[in-house]
Write an enzyme that holds these catalytic residues in place. Structure first.
Site, PDB file in Angstrom:
ATOM      1  N   THR A 118      62.954  14.277  54.762  1.00  0.00           N
ATOM      2  CA  THR A 118      62.728  13.320  55.837  1.00  0.00           C
ATOM      3  C   THR A 118      61.346  13.562  56.422  1.00  0.00           C
ATOM      4  O   THR A 118      60.717  14.601  56.171  1.00  0.00           O
ATOM      5  CB  THR A 118      63.788  13.472  56.937  1.00  0.00           C
ATOM      6  OG1 THR A 118      63.651  14.769  57.547  1.00  0.00           O
ATOM      7  CG2 THR A 118      65.195  13.335  56.372  1.00  0.00           C
TER       8      THR A 118
ATOM      9  N   GLU B 117      68.470   9.660  53.840  1.00  0.00           N
ATOM     10  CA  GLU B 117      69.816  10.191  53.653  1.00  0.00           C
ATOM     11  C   GLU B 117      70.751   9.236  52.909  1.00  0.00           C
ATOM     12  O   GLU B 117      71.816   9.646  52.444  1.00  0.00           O
ATOM     13  CB  GLU B 117      70.432  10.536  55.015  1.00  0.00           C
ATOM     14  CG  GLU B 117      69.772  11.702  55.720  1.00  0.00           C
ATOM     15  CD  GLU B 117      68.615  11.310  56.618  1.00  0.00           C
ATOM     16  OE1 GLU B 117      68.299  12.055  57.556  1.00  0.00           O
ATOM     17  OE2 GLU B 117      68.005  10.229  56.386  1.00  0.00           O
TER      18      GLU B 117
ATOM     19  N   LYS C 223      66.777   3.253  78.892  1.00  0.00           N
ATOM     20  CA  LYS C 223      67.853   3.069  79.860  1.00  0.00           C
ATOM     21  C   LYS C 223      67.234   2.947  81.242  1.00  0.00           C
ATOM     22  O   LYS C 223      66.774   3.929  81.829  1.00  0.00           O
ATOM     23  CB  LYS C 223      68.853   4.223  79.816  1.00  0.00           C
ATOM     24  CG  LYS C 223      70.146   3.914  80.568  1.00  0.00           C
ATOM     25  CD  LYS C 223      71.227   4.932  80.283  1.00  0.00           C
ATOM     26  CE  LYS C 223      72.555   4.502  80.893  1.00  0.00           C
ATOM     27  NZ  LYS C 223      73.639   5.470  80.625  1.00  0.00           N
TER      28      LYS C 223
ATOM     29  N   TRP D 295      70.635  -1.003  79.340  1.00  0.00           N
ATOM     30  CA  TRP D 295      69.861  -0.755  78.128  1.00  0.00           C
ATOM     31  C   TRP D 295      68.813  -1.841  77.901  1.00  0.00           C
ATOM     32  O   TRP D 295      69.051  -3.027  78.122  1.00  0.00           O
ATOM     33  CB  TRP D 295      70.783  -0.697  76.913  1.00  0.00           C
ATOM     34  CG  TRP D 295      71.788   0.417  76.949  1.00  0.00           C
ATOM     35  CD1 TRP D 295      73.137   0.306  77.118  1.00  0.00           C
ATOM     36  CD2 TRP D 295      71.522   1.805  76.821  1.00  0.00           C
ATOM     37  NE1 TRP D 295      73.732   1.537  77.102  1.00  0.00           N
ATOM     38  CE2 TRP D 295      72.763   2.490  76.921  1.00  0.00           C
ATOM     39  CE3 TRP D 295      70.367   2.552  76.640  1.00  0.00           C
ATOM     40  CZ2 TRP D 295      72.876   3.866  76.841  1.00  0.00           C
ATOM     41  CZ3 TRP D 295      70.474   3.939  76.562  1.00  0.00           C
ATOM     42  CH2 TRP D 295      71.710   4.570  76.655  1.00  0.00           C
TER      43      TRP D 295
END
Length: 541
Positions: free
Chosen positions: A182, A325, A430, A435
């Protein structure tokens, strides 16, 4: 009752043998700037056998890791087959990692040999003293490799003395075949190990998801060092589609020249590549009409980008989603059957429809699974035969939940299996307990005709805890300012979503695979290095 079906392992060796025997004349075209060179699938198989023989002679055993620091070209494809088919593990090295990270992944994987392009020798030479496991380097192409010290061998000379008839071993399908790390945006890069079985199943699923066929010419812009170029080289070799490899020539001018010369029907790359191509062809008209399908992923694809390609140039972009992944394909945004033409873009601009073979769910903060109603929001979790269940030498228990991979993406899923990602869990804003989606704001800003690029981050706010800050890159010569941009998006989102903090920048920092590197933006803001202006207090609903 038991099945009477025959048993057999799924291996990359089968893909190699099939491609060489069934499609021997399918081509691999490697761009060299002003021109190109061409090989065939049969020649790739021949040279893969020679490379395997050379690596064995150099002491590579089953399970050993062999690194590749290379662009997209035929020699890299030969390594894609030779290394896993001899029982070793292909470790594609991300040439855009910073030096410390590159040294880390080579040592962590314990690479014994590294194949390196001549143009990339300086990158390895800079970290050579830190590489504790590398015994030899194999130089691909012409160039001076003396900076690497002793132990450098020439790729072509190695192959010359070997037989193409390498005795490929029988390999259990769950044997490690390849690994990719990654990009380490939130910590040290993590290694993901793919098996022969997972790569074969992923290739078959991709064949169906992308509708590839023998008549196609696949332009592989997505780097071969990142998630096996989204698996496309294996899929194309499996079904006989020509492979067009752009090498290091990824700038709009040579890339468009390569497209015009080779006429791909299929192409895959990240949004930043296509944004550059769009800017180029708007100023320098080019015929790219051969491309029937463009797969775009790696980060959210702006709807405005898709609309401009289709309206002005007749090119159809399809959005796809995945991660290292997940090998990486997890979802593809092909509109469902029966959708009116005028509504297709609404579906293509979604993150994608989960592909067959991938199981997906969304869970809230308590771990409770949420319904597929297109409204309930949670973190996306996945599992399946080409999705990792652990990282190499790193258990990372926080990344797994009851046998599911936690993707870190936040979004919803509708009853047809279409995903809409609203943010990364680490990037959600937030504000005052509600949100705000940074991805949605970025998509709106990039739709402005004077904006080339945009990224939105959360910054501390004394009243609301967090507020969005928008960093934008303007087109050359544009005088558009934050006030105009704020007005542009004000009527399209709730009032409290509209940023009051703005920064006009020369470029948005990006990771090695083209994603916004928001941790860099946050650090710049914290250090006072982001030229931010504040327009006024945030407005609530």
């Amino acid at each position: 009752m038991q099945s009477t079906m025959m048993d057999g392992d799924l291996t990359i060796t089968d893909i190699l043998r099939r491609g060489a025997r069934v499609y021997p004349d399918s081509r691999v075209v490697s761009c060299e700037g002003e021109g190109s060179r061409t090989g065939t699938f049969a020649q790739v198989a021949d040279r893969a056998g020679r490379l395997a023989g050379a690596l064995k002679r150099l002491g590579i055993q089953p399970g050993d890791r062999v690194g590749t620091l290379s662009w997209n070209h035929q020699e890299h494809l030969e390594a894609y087959f030779a290394i896993p088919c001899m029982g070793a593990v292909l470790h594609t090295l991300n040439l855009r990692l910073d030096p410390e990270q590159l040294a880390y992944v080579i040592n962590h994987a314990e690479d014994r040999i590294v194949l390196v392009d001549a143009s990339l020798v300086p990158m390895l030479a800079a970290i050579r003293p830190k590489l504790t496991t590398v015994e030899r380097f194999i130089l691909v192409g012409r160039g001076d490799a003396s900076a690497l010290g002793e132990g450098v061998l020439d790729y072509e000379e190695l192959l010359t003395g070997e037989s193409p008839d390498y005795p490929w071993p029988e390999i259990p399908e769950k044997t490690a075949a390849a690994m990719c790390y990654t990009t380490g945006t939130t910590g040290a890069p993590k290694g993901v190990v793919y098996s022969h079985r997972s790569i074969c199943l992923h290739s078959l699923a991709e064949w169906g998801a992308f509708s590839l066929k023998e008549a196609d010419r696949a332009l592989v812009i997505v780097p071969m060092f990142h998630v096996n170029a989204w698996g496309i080289p294996y899929t194309a070799y499996m079904l006989g589609a020509d492979l067009l490899m752009p090498g290091r020539f990824l700038q709009p001018e040579p890339l468009c020249r390569f497209i015009q010369a080779e006429k791909p029907t299929f192409a895959a790359g990240v949004p930043t590549i296509w944004q550059g191509v769009l800017q180029w062809i708007e100023a320098h008209p080019a015929d790219l009409s051969s491309m029937q399908t463009i797969i775009c992923g790696g980060s959210a694809v702006p709807r405005s980008l898709m609309e401009r390609f289709e309206k002005d140039h007749g090119l159809r972009i399809i959005q796809a989603w995945g991660m290292t992944e997940t090998s990486p394909i997890g979802a593809v945004a092909i509109p469902p059957r029966g959708i009116p033409a005028e509504e297709e873009m609404d579906w293509r601009s979604k993150t994608g429809r989960v592909v067959a073979g991938v199981q997906l769910r969304i869970v809230d903060d308590s771990g409770t699974e949420q319904p597929w109603d297109g409204e309930s929001v949670g973190e996306i979790e996945v599992r399946g035969p080409w999705i990792t269940g652990a990282y190499f030498k790193d258990p990372a228990p926080d990344k797994f939940h009851d046998g599911w991979l936690r993707t870190g993406d936040v979004g919803c899923v509708d009853n047809r299996g279409f995903i809409q990602i609203t943010d990364r869990s680490k990037d959600v804003i937030k504000s005052g307990g509600e949100w705000i989606s940074s991805v949605a704001l970025e998509t709106l800003l990039i739709a402005h005709p004077d904006v080339l690029d945009a990224a939105v981050i959360a910054v501390p706010d004394a009243r609301w805890d967090e507020r969005p800050l928008a960093s934008v890159v303007l087109k050359p010569g544009s005088s558009t300012g934050p006030e105009e941009l704020r007005a542009f998006i004000a009527g399209q989102v709730a009032k409290f979503w509209v940023p009051e903090r703005w920064a006009v920048v020369a470029e948005i920092p990006k990771t090695s695979v083209g994603k916004y590197d928001k941790k860099v933006l946050r650090a710049m803001y914290a250090d006072g290095k982001l030229p931010a202006v504040e327009l006024g207090a945030a407005q609530r609903r």
